[in-house]
Design a protein around this motif. Structure first.
Motif, PDB file in Angstrom:
ATOM      1  N   GLU A  20       0.829  -1.207   0.000  1.00 25.57           N
ATOM      2  CA  GLU A  20       0.000   0.000   0.000  1.00 25.57           C
ATOM      3  C   GLU A  20       0.864   1.257   0.000  1.00 25.57           C
ATOM      4  O   GLU A  20       0.549   2.231  -0.688  1.00 25.57           O
ATOM      5  N   ALA A  47      -6.383   8.787   2.830  1.00 21.86           N
ATOM      6  CA  ALA A  47      -7.597   8.561   3.618  1.00 21.86           C
ATOM      7  C   ALA A  47      -8.224   7.216   3.267  1.00 21.86           C
ATOM      8  O   ALA A  47      -8.664   6.471   4.159  1.00 21.86           O
ATOM      9  N   ASP A  48      -8.254   6.873   1.978  1.00 24.82           N
ATOM     10  CA  ASP A  48      -8.799   5.577   1.551  1.00 24.82           C
ATOM     11  C   ASP A  48      -7.971   4.428   2.128  1.00 24.82           C
ATOM     12  O   ASP A  48      -8.523   3.435   2.613  1.00 24.82           O
ATOM     13  N   LEU A 104      -6.113   4.491   4.821  1.00 25.61           N
ATOM     14  CA  LEU A 104      -6.330   4.432   6.274  1.00 25.61           C
ATOM     15  C   LEU A 104      -7.654   3.741   6.589  1.00 25.61           C
ATOM     16  O   LEU A 104      -7.749   2.982   7.554  1.00 25.61           O
ATOM     17  N   HIS A 105      -8.658   3.963   5.767  1.00 20.18           N
ATOM     18  CA  HIS A 105      -9.950   3.287   5.951  1.00 20.18           C
ATOM     19  C   HIS A 105      -9.781   1.769   5.776  1.00 20.18           C
ATOM     20  O   HIS A 105     -10.303   0.986   6.578  1.00 20.18           O
ATOM     21  N   VAL A 106      -9.044   1.376   4.755  1.00 16.96           N
ATOM     22  CA  VAL A 106      -8.776  -0.052   4.520  1.00 16.96           C
ATOM     23  C   VAL A 106      -8.004  -0.636   5.692  1.00 16.96           C
ATOM     24  O   VAL A 106      -8.303  -1.740   6.173  1.00 16.96           O
ATOM     25  N   SER A 107      -7.007   0.089   6.182  1.00 21.85           N
ATOM     26  CA  SER A 107      -6.212  -0.380   7.313  1.00 21.85           C
ATOM     27  C   SER A 107      -7.077  -0.543   8.556  1.00 21.85           C
ATOM     28  O   SER A 107      -6.987  -1.552   9.263  1.00 21.85           O
ATOM     29  N   ARG A 108      -7.938   0.447   8.814  1.00 24.32           N
ATOM     30  CA  ARG A 108      -8.824   0.366   9.972  1.00 24.32           C
ATOM     31  C   ARG A 108      -9.726  -0.858   9.882  1.00 24.32           C
ATOM     32  O   ARG A 108      -9.897  -1.597  10.856  1.00 24.32           O
ATOM     33  N   LYS A 109     -10.265  -1.109   8.702  1.00 25.46           N
ATOM     34  CA  LYS A 109     -11.149  -2.266   8.520  1.00 25.46           C
ATOM     35  C   LYS A 109     -10.379  -3.565   8.749  1.00 25.46           C
ATOM     36  O   LYS A 109     -10.863  -4.475   9.422  1.00 25.46           O
ATOM     37  N   ARG A 110      -9.170  -3.643   8.195  1.00 23.52           N
ATOM     38  CA  ARG A 110      -8.337  -4.841   8.365  1.00 23.52           C
ATOM     39  C   ARG A 110      -8.007  -5.062   9.843  1.00 23.52           C
ATOM     40  O   ARG A 110      -8.082  -6.181  10.364  1.00 23.52           O
ATOM     41  N   THR A 119      -9.674  -3.876  12.472  1.00 23.66           N
ATOM     42  CA  THR A 119     -10.905  -4.182  13.212  1.00 23.66           C
ATOM     43  C   THR A 119     -11.257  -5.660  13.072  1.00 23.66           C
ATOM     44  O   THR A 119     -11.632  -6.318  14.044  1.00 23.66           O
TER      45      THR A 119
END
Length: 150
Positions: free
Chosen positions: A68, A89-90, A92-98, A100
């Motif tokens: 990434e 930002a996109d 970071l959203h993917v990272s947060r989901k992974r 979580t």
């Protein structure tokens, strides 16, 4: 550090705490740039490399994968007038989901451990045959855990 302010990969490694192997890989992937080679053919880096390594570390600390970070770097280099912020930002959203998802998996593992400890409290607190010699201990009390070979 060399007398002209340049660093070898070993010096960059010592100053950043990042293994030489990783630094070579980052260089090969275009995440860190060399400023040439020494007379003895060592890769040479300037102080910009310190910033690059620190930036990679910060992004890794936010859960981004090296792949990434490579895509983000490529987007940055070829962005033209497009801002890089939305791409970050996109990611970071993917990272947060992974993360979580991983946290949920780890919580389920802790729940299985808690259940196992409650179920086998007596065996865990004594020198029970189940843990000392029985090659096929009975673990069927938790339907989510399958003993080996069954």
């Amino acid at each position: 550090m060399t007398n002209n302010g340049l660093m070898t990969v070993g010096e960059l490694s010592r100053r950043t705490g990042v293994p030489i192997k990783n630094l070579r890989q980052y260089t090969d992937w275009g995440l860190i740039y060399t400023v040439g080679r020494s007379p003895t053919n060592y890769r040479l880096f300037d102080s910009d490399a310190l910033w690059c390594v620190e930036s990679i570390g910060r992004l890794r600390g936010l859960g981004l994968t090296v792949a990434e970070i490579r895509r983000l770097t490529d987007a940055y280099l070829h962005r033209g007038s497009n801002p890089i912020g939305p791409r970050l930002a996109d990611l970071l959203h993917v990272s947060r989901k992974r993360l979580t998802t991983r946290i949920a998996e780890l919580r389920r593992t802790v729940e299985r451990i808690d259940h196992f400890e409650r179920t086998h409290r007596a065996e865990l607190s004594a020198n029970h045959a189940c843990w000392t010699g029985d090659p096929r201990p009975e673990l069927d009390s938790d339907p989510g855990v399958r003993p080996y070979g069954r």
